[in-house]
Design a protein around this motif. Structure first.
Motif, PDB file in Angstrom:
ATOM      1  N   VAL A 278      -7.475  -6.259  84.997  1.00 46.57           N
ATOM      2  CA  VAL A 278      -7.169  -7.008  83.776  1.00 46.57           C
ATOM      3  C   VAL A 278      -6.248  -6.176  82.886  1.00 46.57           C
ATOM      4  O   VAL A 278      -6.650  -5.119  82.378  1.00 46.57           O
ATOM      5  CB  VAL A 278      -8.452  -7.381  83.010  1.00 46.57           C
ATOM      6  CG1 VAL A 278      -8.122  -8.163  81.745  1.00 46.57           C
ATOM      7  CG2 VAL A 278      -9.394  -8.177  83.899  1.00 46.57           C
TER       8      VAL A 278
ATOM      9  N   SER B  41      -3.048 -11.375  79.329  1.00 42.54           N
ATOM     10  CA  SER B  41      -3.733 -12.659  79.212  1.00 42.54           C
ATOM     11  C   SER B  41      -3.722 -13.445  80.515  1.00 42.54           C
ATOM     12  O   SER B  41      -4.654 -14.215  80.790  1.00 42.54           O
ATOM     13  CB  SER B  41      -3.104 -13.492  78.088  1.00 42.54           C
ATOM     14  OG  SER B  41      -1.722 -13.695  78.330  1.00 42.54           O
TER      15      SER B  41
ATOM     16  N   ASP C  90      -4.078 -12.143  83.460  1.00 37.28           N
ATOM     17  CA  ASP C  90      -5.186 -11.589  84.238  1.00 37.28           C
ATOM     18  C   ASP C  90      -6.529 -12.103  83.732  1.00 37.28           C
ATOM     19  O   ASP C  90      -7.456 -12.340  84.522  1.00 37.28           O
ATOM     20  CB  ASP C  90      -5.165 -10.061  84.178  1.00 37.28           C
ATOM     21  CG  ASP C  90      -3.915  -9.462  84.812  1.00 37.28           C
ATOM     22  OD1 ASP C  90      -3.371 -10.088  85.730  1.00 37.28           O
ATOM     23  OD2 ASP C  90      -3.502  -8.376  84.370  1.00 37.28           O
ATOM     24  N   VAL C  91      -6.619 -12.276  82.416  1.00 38.62           N
ATOM     25  CA  VAL C  91      -7.844 -12.834  81.841  1.00 38.62           C
ATOM     26  C   VAL C  91      -8.077 -14.239  82.393  1.00 38.62           C
ATOM     27  O   VAL C  91      -9.193 -14.591  82.801  1.00 38.62           O
ATOM     28  CB  VAL C  91      -7.760 -12.877  80.295  1.00 38.62           C
ATOM     29  CG1 VAL C  91      -8.957 -13.629  79.714  1.00 38.62           C
ATOM     30  CG2 VAL C  91      -7.690 -11.469  79.722  1.00 38.62           C
ATOM     31  N   HIS C  92      -7.026 -15.033  82.420  1.00 33.66           N
ATOM     32  CA  HIS C  92      -7.133 -16.394  82.955  1.00 33.66           C
ATOM     33  C   HIS C  92      -7.542 -16.378  84.429  1.00 33.66           C
ATOM     34  O   HIS C  92      -8.380 -17.187  84.859  1.00 33.66           O
ATOM     35  CB  HIS C  92      -5.802 -17.124  82.784  1.00 33.66           C
ATOM     36  CG  HIS C  92      -5.810 -18.516  83.340  1.00 33.66           C
ATOM     37  ND1 HIS C  92      -6.415 -19.562  82.695  1.00 33.66           N
ATOM     38  CD2 HIS C  92      -5.301 -19.021  84.508  1.00 33.66           C
ATOM     39  CE1 HIS C  92      -6.286 -20.657  83.429  1.00 33.66           C
ATOM     40  NE2 HIS C  92      -5.615 -20.357  84.521  1.00 33.66           N
TER      41      HIS C  92
ATOM     42  N   LYS D 253     -14.677 -14.134  79.725  1.00 29.14           N
ATOM     43  CA  LYS D 253     -13.460 -14.087  78.893  1.00 29.14           C
ATOM     44  C   LYS D 253     -13.596 -13.068  77.777  1.00 29.14           C
ATOM     45  O   LYS D 253     -12.640 -12.339  77.455  1.00 29.14           O
ATOM     46  CB  LYS D 253     -13.173 -15.469  78.321  1.00 29.14           C
ATOM     47  CG  LYS D 253     -11.821 -15.580  77.629  1.00 29.14           C
ATOM     48  CD  LYS D 253     -11.524 -17.014  77.233  1.00 29.14           C
ATOM     49  CE  LYS D 253     -10.137 -17.120  76.615  1.00 29.14           C
ATOM     50  NZ  LYS D 253      -9.831 -18.527  76.204  1.00 29.14           N
TER      51      LYS D 253
ATOM     52  N   ALA E 151     -13.186  -9.594  79.398  1.00 30.64           N
ATOM     53  CA  ALA E 151     -11.804  -9.356  79.827  1.00 30.64           C
ATOM     54  C   ALA E 151     -10.858  -9.241  78.640  1.00 30.64           C
ATOM     55  O   ALA E 151      -9.993  -8.357  78.603  1.00 30.64           O
ATOM     56  CB  ALA E 151     -11.362 -10.477  80.762  1.00 30.64           C
ATOM     57  N   MET E 152     -11.011 -10.122  77.654  1.00 29.11           N
ATOM     58  CA  MET E 152     -10.119 -10.097  76.498  1.00 29.11           C
ATOM     59  C   MET E 152     -10.283  -8.821  75.688  1.00 29.11           C
ATOM     60  O   MET E 152      -9.307  -8.244  75.203  1.00 29.11           O
ATOM     61  CB  MET E 152     -10.389 -11.316  75.617  1.00 29.11           C
ATOM     62  CG  MET E 152      -9.401 -11.485  74.476  1.00 29.11           C
ATOM     63  SD  MET E 152      -7.713 -11.808  75.068  1.00 29.11           S
ATOM     64  CE  MET E 152      -7.876 -13.521  75.561  1.00 29.11           C
TER      65      MET E 152
END
Length: 350
Positions: free
Chosen positions: A15, A18, A20-22, A50, A53-54
């Motif tokens: 990650v 963004s 990669d987050v998705h 999320k 990851a975010m």
């Protein structure tokens, strides 16, 4: 279920942005659906993934989110482990209040992970390395495990402090397989802030009734970090094994009367929401005709069943209403919960 049943199974997602987050979130949703989580549970897992990851993107310039599936005796569990090389996190408990994401992230923080996941832990960072390691897990709940009846009669009477609309007390009653879980919760003080605290504790217990008692108290303690806190007592009665487990923090009074000598149980001082540490659990024998009474301090403790022997002949609900009416204080929220043998119940072991 189309998923490869080889367990354990782990996927790692790097990650860094963004996109990669998705990608990580889409993997979580696919895996959760294949395991058998329903649509609501899938979305809750997506929110947790999320958030992890975010926060790696916003606070640590990236990291690795590992998604692991485990299965033991057909009990499925999904596990997230987030590893980054950022500034680090000293304590989950210090950061548990919502709002940890301070640079435009989801703004819901680790408190959401605590509410939606069964466990949430900060792992040690290997010597010579920096960053944060967070692991959280959630089991797939078996839909058929929650029964709707049992050989026990449960009655509850509860009201807010006179002059207030919101009740600062709460309670939980659930039957799981051959066990009854009952819980009385008292938010500190009364009014809207006590109600907010008691509601947060109640929701956590209701959403995590499958957890061990100590884990439940730990989760409630974290859920109430952004509130003024609660005191709570919990009893788990297994009517087939003739056992009762009691645990609590604060001044919820518990009285037990049965074939064994009766007692009033005194719990650890303090309140949940302030980091209470380990909670002790007391184990006792439970017989078919035993009686359990739990109440908040809105009920006076200066009473005895011997004052009116006929009251024990009432149903649990009628007993609770009578005791609330006779001994409820006029300056606090009041809740009383009673467990006794149900009329006509067959308690013969099969």
């Amino acid at each position: 279920m189309s998923m490869d049943r080889t367990c354990p199974k782990t996927e790692h997602v790097i990650v860094e942005n963004s996109a990669d987050v998705h990608w990580a979130v889409s993997k979580v949703k696919k895996i959760a659906r294949e395991i058998g989580f329903d649509a609501t549970e899938q979305e809750e897992l997506v929110v947790c993934a999320k958030e992890l990851a975010m926060n790696m993107v916003l606070h640590a310039e990236g990291g690795i989110l590992s998604i692991r599936v485990k299965c033991e005796l057909m009990d499925w569990e999904i596990e997230f482990t987030a590893k980054d090389n950022g500034p680090g996190l000293r304590s989950i408990d210090e950061a548990i209040a919502d709002g940890l994401s301070s640079r435009g992230g989801l703004g819901i923080g680790l408190g959401t992970l605590n509410r939606f996941m069964d466990s949430l832990d900060l792992l040690p960072v290997p010597e010579g390395q920096s960053g944060t390691r967070i692991r959280c897990t959630r089991k797939l709940k078996k839909r058929e495990r929650y029964a709707v009846s049992g050989p026990l009669d449960v009655g509850v009477a509860s009201r807010p402090c006179p002059g207030f609309n919101l009740n600062g007390d709460s309670y939980v009653v659930r039957i799981i397989d051959n066990r009854l879980m009952v819980c009385v919760i008292d938010g500190l003080g009364h009014g809207q802030f006590a109600h907010k605290a008691a509601s947060a504790a109640q929701k956590y217990v209701e959403d995590h009734v499958h957890l061990e008692i100590e884990a439940l108290f730990k989760g409630v303690d974290r859920s109430c970090r952004a509130t003024r806190g609660v005191v709570m007592a919990l009893a788990l009665i297994d009517w087939e094994r003739n056992s009762i487990s009691l645990a609590g923090v604060g001044n919820i009074e518990v009285r037990y009367r049965g074939s064994n000598p009766g007692f009033s149980y005194v719990f650890k001082r303090g309140f949940l929401g302030a980091g209470v540490g380990r909670v002790s659990i007391s184990e006792h024998v439970w017989e078919a005709n035993d009686l359990l009474i739990m109440h908040s301090d809105g009920i006076s403790s200066k009473w005895s069943l011997e004052d009116d022997p006929t009251i024990s002949l009432l149903s649990a609900k009628q007993m609770a209403l009578a005791l609330l009416r006779n001994y409820g204080r006029d300056n606090d929220d009041a809740t009383i919960l009673i467990v006794k043998k149900a009329d006509g119940a067959d308690t013969t072991k099969r």
